[in-house]
Design an enzyme around this catalytic site. Structure first.
Site, short mmCIF file in Angstrom:
data_model
loop_
_atom_site.label_atom_id
_atom_site.label_comp_id
_atom_site.label_asym_id
_atom_site.label_seq_id
_atom_site.Cartn_x
_atom_site.Cartn_y
_atom_site.Cartn_z
N SER A 172 50.57 7.84 29.14
CA SER A 172 49.57 8.70 28.50
C SER A 172 49.24 8.19 27.10
CB SER A 172 50.07 10.15 28.50
OG SER A 172 49.02 11.04 28.22
N ASP A 196 48.79 5.75 33.40
CA ASP A 196 47.73 6.73 33.22
C ASP A 196 47.43 6.97 31.74
OD1 ASP A 196 45.77 8.13 34.59
OD2 ASP A 196 46.83 10.04 34.47
N HIS A 281 49.10 13.51 36.70
CA HIS A 281 49.19 12.63 35.54
C HIS A 281 50.48 11.81 35.60
CE1 HIS A 281 47.93 11.25 31.70
NE2 HIS A 281 48.66 12.06 30.93
#
Length: 515
Positions: A172, A196, A281
């Site tokens: 992230s 991601d 996610h």
């Protein structure tokens, strides 16, 4: 309708919480904004400003901060057992809502040590800067990246660490942290894996302001939650590495049921929905862990111009480096050209599935225009079999045309030996046709009945198959030639005799959509 509005309201709430803060907010929130000035250099003399912590984990206690390597303190390297000649992995977490490490950290540490027992696995702790409002945490990624660069420059100069052996794994916001670190080191590091990477604030910005291929010798990226809401997505949509892999299209991950989560809100509150979002996610992390634990079952990704083309099975060709392995075993690619790659996965580990392209030519003497068939196949191989696999039709069905389909199975069936194909039509014309046949004799049928649509007018004589994982092409012929007319029962196809298959695959015999 009420369910739809509820889901939109939740997405609105989540999206607004990720919107960039205004300049006024950023300037007035001095109690939360990191005030450490950006440094202009990366010399080891400037280590006093480093606020990021580097926890060297051990295999026996993967979830404990047993020892910290402290930049500027040479003795901490020896105290923690740092091996300068081994590979070094730096795990970089993302935005923290709780201010605590998440449960996946120790799982990734364990998997890395299982694969590379002699490695140095360090967890980069920037929780003090990540546990902020999202826009502030996003701003802090630059500072954290600079801290990591100083740390790497320090150990390189002090104990002659080879930066080619350094692998940053960022999730992230942590993916962009890794990018900033890579752009500030004295020499290019070996690899960055972006799991991601965060989308808000970073989507569409200049490459210098996010993770990019320039930040390491090899940058590979997994995109697992790129579904757009209000013009943005949790994970970044654009390709930002040398290799960008979009499992299941990068939008919906099997096993992460957002619709079910919305239904459970009345019982479990917003937590149910946030967990579903987290599932998609974080799937990028678990896919990477899977690649470490199940090296004998690698997931193959296929380069394709678009997700829609991949969903038709048109991109299962591995020639000229069109394929790569997802996760740790990815083959380094240093082309400046972005490589969008796609694959399907299971809902759980091991995530590997087997991809097949089926090319079927449907022929008819009548030009039908309103058929909406339901297609399924059963595959029988040397190792196993799978039955009643639904075939998704990704374009309007038309006869006298070759259609390409993607079929996926979780079972390794070995070499494909036999196919059972089934057609069921949902066309309203078929029902009418049956009524006409049952109520009127053939001799009395009016002239217009010759154009009535019926599945019995559709012929299939062979099926061309391409196996993605095995890279084999096969042609299957009807076992019973008299069964060429499709009806609502299974039709059996067997491998064509070698001479027939050779003729069918000859250049002058190829059909539209050839391999």
């Amino acid at each position: 309708m009420r369910l739809c509005l509820c889901a939109k309201s939740i997405l609105l709430f989540l999206s607004l919480s990720l919107l960039p803060a205004s300049a006024h907010e950023a300037n007035t929130n001095t109690n939360t904004t990191d005030t450490v000035p950006r440094t202009q250099g990366n010399s080891i003399e400037d280590l006093t400003s480093v606020r990021t912590r580097f926890s060297l984990r051990v295999p026996s206690q993967p979830d404990e901060d047993v020892c910290h390597v402290i930049p500027g303190r040479a003795e901490s390297l020896a105290e923690c057992g740092f091996n300068a000649t081994s590979k070094s992995f730096l795990i970089i977490h993302g935005w923290s809502v709780s201010g605590m490490f998440e449960s996946w950290i120790h799982k990734l540490v364990t998997a890395l040590y299982q694969r590379e027992p002699a490695a140095n696995v360090l967890v980069v702790d920037w929780l003090n800067r990540a546990h902020q409002h999202y826009p502030i945490a996003a701003q802090n990624t630059v500072l954290v990246g600079e801290d990591i660069a100083k740390f790497l420059n320090w150990i390189k100069e002090l104990v002659n660490v080879t930066l080619d052996n350094v692998h940053l794994i960022g999730y992230s916001l942590g993916a962009h942290v890794a990018g900033f670190a890579g752009s500030h080191v004295a020499n290019k590091i070996g690899r960055i894996t972006g799991l991601d990477p965060a989308g808000p604030v970073f989507e569409g910005v200049h490459a210098h302001s996010r993770l990019s291929p320039d930040d390491a010798a090899f940058v590979d990226v997994l995109h697992t939650f790129t579904r757009e809401s209000l013009g943005m997505s949790i994970g970044i949509r654009q390709p930002i590495g040398h290799v960008d892999i979009y499992p299941n299209g990068g939008s919906f991950q099997p096993g992460c049921d957002l619709q079910k989560a919305v239904n459970n809100i009345a019982t479990y509150g917003i937590y149910a929905f946030s967990e579903a979002v987290k599932c998609e996610h974080e799937r990028s992390i678990h896919l990477f862990i899977d690649s470490l634990l199940y090296m004998d079952q690698p997931c193959t990704a296929y380069r394709c111009s678009s997700h829609s083309a991949f969903e038709k099975g048109m991109c299962l060709n591995c020639r000229k480096n069109r394929c790569n392995t997802l996760g740790y075993n990815a083959n380094p690619v240093r082309s400046v050209r972005h490589n969008r790659m796609y694959l399907k996965t299971r809902a759980d580990m091991p995530f590997r599935v087997y991809h097949y392209q089926l090319k079927i030519h449907f022929s008819s003497k009548i030009n039908h225009s309103d058929i909406n068939p339901r297609l399924s196949v059963s595959l029988y191989g040397t190792k196993d079999e799978v039955e009643n696999l639904h075939i998704d039709i990704k374009e309007k069905f038309a006869p006298n045309k070759t259609h390409s389909f993607l079929v996926v199975t979780e079972t390794d069936i070995g070499d494909l030996l036999l196919i059972k194909f089934k057609w069921e039509t949902s066309s309203s014309w078929d029902s009418l046709w049956e009524q006409v046949k049952n109520s009127i004799s053939w001799a009395k049928l009016p002239f217009w009945t010759s154009s009535v649509v019926s599945s019995s007018d559709i012929h299939v004589r062979r099926i061309r198959v391409k196996s993605g994982e095995m890279q084999k092409k096969m042609v299957f012929c009807l076992k019973d030639v008299s069964a060429a007319i499709i009806q609502s029962q299974e039709v059996i196809f067997i491998k064509c005799p070698p001479k027939v298959e050779q003729v069918l695959r000859a250049p002058n015999q190829t059909i539209a959509g050839h391999y």
